[in-house]
Design an enzyme around this catalytic site. Structure first.
Site, short mmCIF file in Angstrom:
data_model
loop_
_atom_site.label_atom_id
_atom_site.label_comp_id
_atom_site.label_asym_id
_atom_site.label_seq_id
_atom_site.Cartn_x
_atom_site.Cartn_y
_atom_site.Cartn_z
N THR A 109 0.82 -1.22 0.00
CA THR A 109 0.00 0.00 0.00
C THR A 109 0.85 1.26 0.00
O THR A 109 0.41 2.31 -0.48
CB THR A 109 -0.93 0.03 1.23
OG1 THR A 109 -0.13 -0.13 2.41
CG2 THR A 109 -1.96 -1.09 1.15
N ASP A 272 3.00 -8.22 14.49
CA ASP A 272 2.46 -8.66 13.20
C ASP A 272 3.14 -9.95 12.77
O ASP A 272 3.47 -10.14 11.60
CB ASP A 272 2.66 -7.57 12.15
CG ASP A 272 1.64 -7.64 11.02
OD1 ASP A 272 0.56 -8.24 11.23
OD2 ASP A 272 1.90 -7.12 9.93
#
Length: 467
Positions: A109, A272
């Site tokens: 992104t 994460d």
């Protein structure tokens, strides 16, 4: 300065395939004797990690890139330095000076990943990660708590464990700099196929740029390249040939490294830790084989782990934090707090997220369809009980645990779970000259351990005589 204790990692070769539980421990003790006798094999002892470091050192030669790590200074303070110098460089000129060409891999992104290949030696490969700075999200681009800069700081800090030969399972950084974002907006035709659906993220990146969402400069990180892709992709492609031993070793590599980091930084959180944020290195056959084993040490505890032809390397630290040491504005944001991404100490969080995402249908649907040995299913269920699995009220849709509970820790798991039972051994070993454990061991010790005299197995008690 860190007290290194006895945390070490090294390897050796076995000459036979007898009962591994007995042979691993015999080989370990024998190898330690050869190390302290300064065996001639010591010259080969450092090769795997030394080769990694030498490759990175060579990347700076002839170029203008400043090294991120002083590989000759092993002190903690060197790696903890908060200063990160990002000079403004022309990316094209830099890569020309390094003698590499870039191959586009993929986009996210806010950035892109490239593979940099040496023009003079195709075996010399680096990774190039380009991150744009979204405007107004986390402060100025020089802020040390911006996630783009946190990742670089974390890579530098954690490289301590590799440089000091405590674990090989972390990616080493090479260098970082700023460059004009337009260098990665106007990528030459033919480098990226915009008609290919897999490159849709790149097109979205371009759209966001033209909408004015990004700062003028991008952060560029050059690091080691891992030739096996990410772990999730590796599992999806190879699960049908992955044995119980392969699964066990991969899991051990991850949990050992987390336990090692927690020992020095109890508040460390990756936040994460999923399989696609872990990279895979397929090891050179010269250094890997069916009779190769590795010795991992954590304090007074030793594990003898067989070689499986791959090594994982933890990566992608833009959600990471170490409370009081590395602050991350992304972790402190309101939207991350709602899904229990936090800086609060919790040694269970990363381990839980890794396994709970791995067993989800959107990640690896074959997990419950015969894609893994039953022993691995049972192991995961011991680590992630039903109340903390997908579908529970305690878990969000993406697999994150929403309650602040430290159900277990990586250290407890590798020390007590039956999956690793045959690989666990006592750290106390015999010094050939003195009745004490040697203070240093060597990473990647090469040699034939069984050719040395093998003393009786350690019972954990202090020996009564020299051997």
């Amino acid at each position: 300065m860190m007290n290194k204790k006895n945390n070490k990692y090294k390897s050796d070769s076995l000459d036979s395939k007898e009962d591994k539980v007995d042979l691993y421990q015999d080989a370990m003790i024998s190898n330690l004797i050869s190390v302290n006798n300064k065996s001639t094999s010591d010259s080969d002892a450092k090769k795997p990690t030394e080769n990694r470091i030498e490759l990175l050192k060579n990347a700076y030669k002839g170029g203008t890139l400043k090294p991120m790590i002083d590989f000759d200074d092993h002190n903690t303070e060197t790696f903890m330095d908060k200063r990160i110098t990002k000079n403004l460089l022309d990316a094209r000129s830099l890569f020309l000076s390094m003698g590499v060409k870039l191959i586009y891999i993929k986009s996210g992104t806010t950035g892109h990943t490239f593979k940099a290949i040496s023009r003079s030696n195709k075996n010399v490969v680096f990774a190039v990660k380009v991150c744009a700075y979204p405007k107004d999200d986390y402060g100025g681009i020089k802020s040390s708590s911006r996630p783009e800069n946190v990742e670089i700081r974390m890579l530098k800090i954690l490289s301590y464990f590799v440089v000091n030969r405590l674990t090989p399972h972390l990616v080493l950084p090479i260098g970082t700099f700023h460059t004009d974002i337009e260098k990665f907006i106007n990528i030459p035709e033919g480098v990226i196929d915009l008609k290919d659906e897999k490159n849709d993220m790149y097109k979205k990146f371009i759209e966001r740029y033209h909408d004015g969402e990004f700062e003028k400069f991008v952060s560029v990180l050059i690091s080691e390249w891992c030739n096996g892709g990410d772990l999730l992709d590796y599992i999806r492609k190879n699960y049908d040939s992955m044995t119980l031993e392969t699964w066990t070793v991969v899991i051990f590599q991850l949990l050992f490294t987390l336990a090692l980091i927690h020992e020095k930084f109890p508040a460390f959180r990756h936040n994460d830790m999923k399989a696609n944020n872990i990279l895979v290195e397929k090891t050179d056959n010269k250094h890997e084989g069916p009779d190769k084993w590795y010795r991992y040490s954590l304090g007074s505890h030793v594990f003898i782990i067989p070689g499986i032809g791959i090594q994982i390397k933890i990566w992608d630290f833009d959600f990471a934090s170490i409370d009081g040491i590395v602050e991350n504005k992304k972790v402190n944001a309101d939207w991350t707090k709602k899904i229990n991404i936090s800086k609060k100490k919790n040694m269970y969080y990363d381990m839980h997220y890794f396994f709970n995402t791995l067993i989800s249908k959107r990640f690896f649907p074959q997990f419950y369809e015969g894609g893994v040995p039953q022993e691995i299913v049972d192991f995961v269920h011991r680590i992630v009980p039903e109340e903390f699995r997908n579908g529970s009220d305690n878990i969000n849709k993406k697999g994150r645990i929403l309650v602040d509970v430290e159900y277990t820790t990586p250290f407890k798991v590798i020390m007590t779970d039956p999956l690793f039972e045959k690989y666990r051994y006592n750290q106390y070993y015999f010094h050939p000259q003195r009745n004490m454990a040697p203070k240093k061991s060597i990473l990647f010790q090469q040699g034939n351990g069984s050719k040395q005299p093998v003393p009786k197995k350690s019972t954990g008690q202090k020996p009564t005589k020299k051997v």
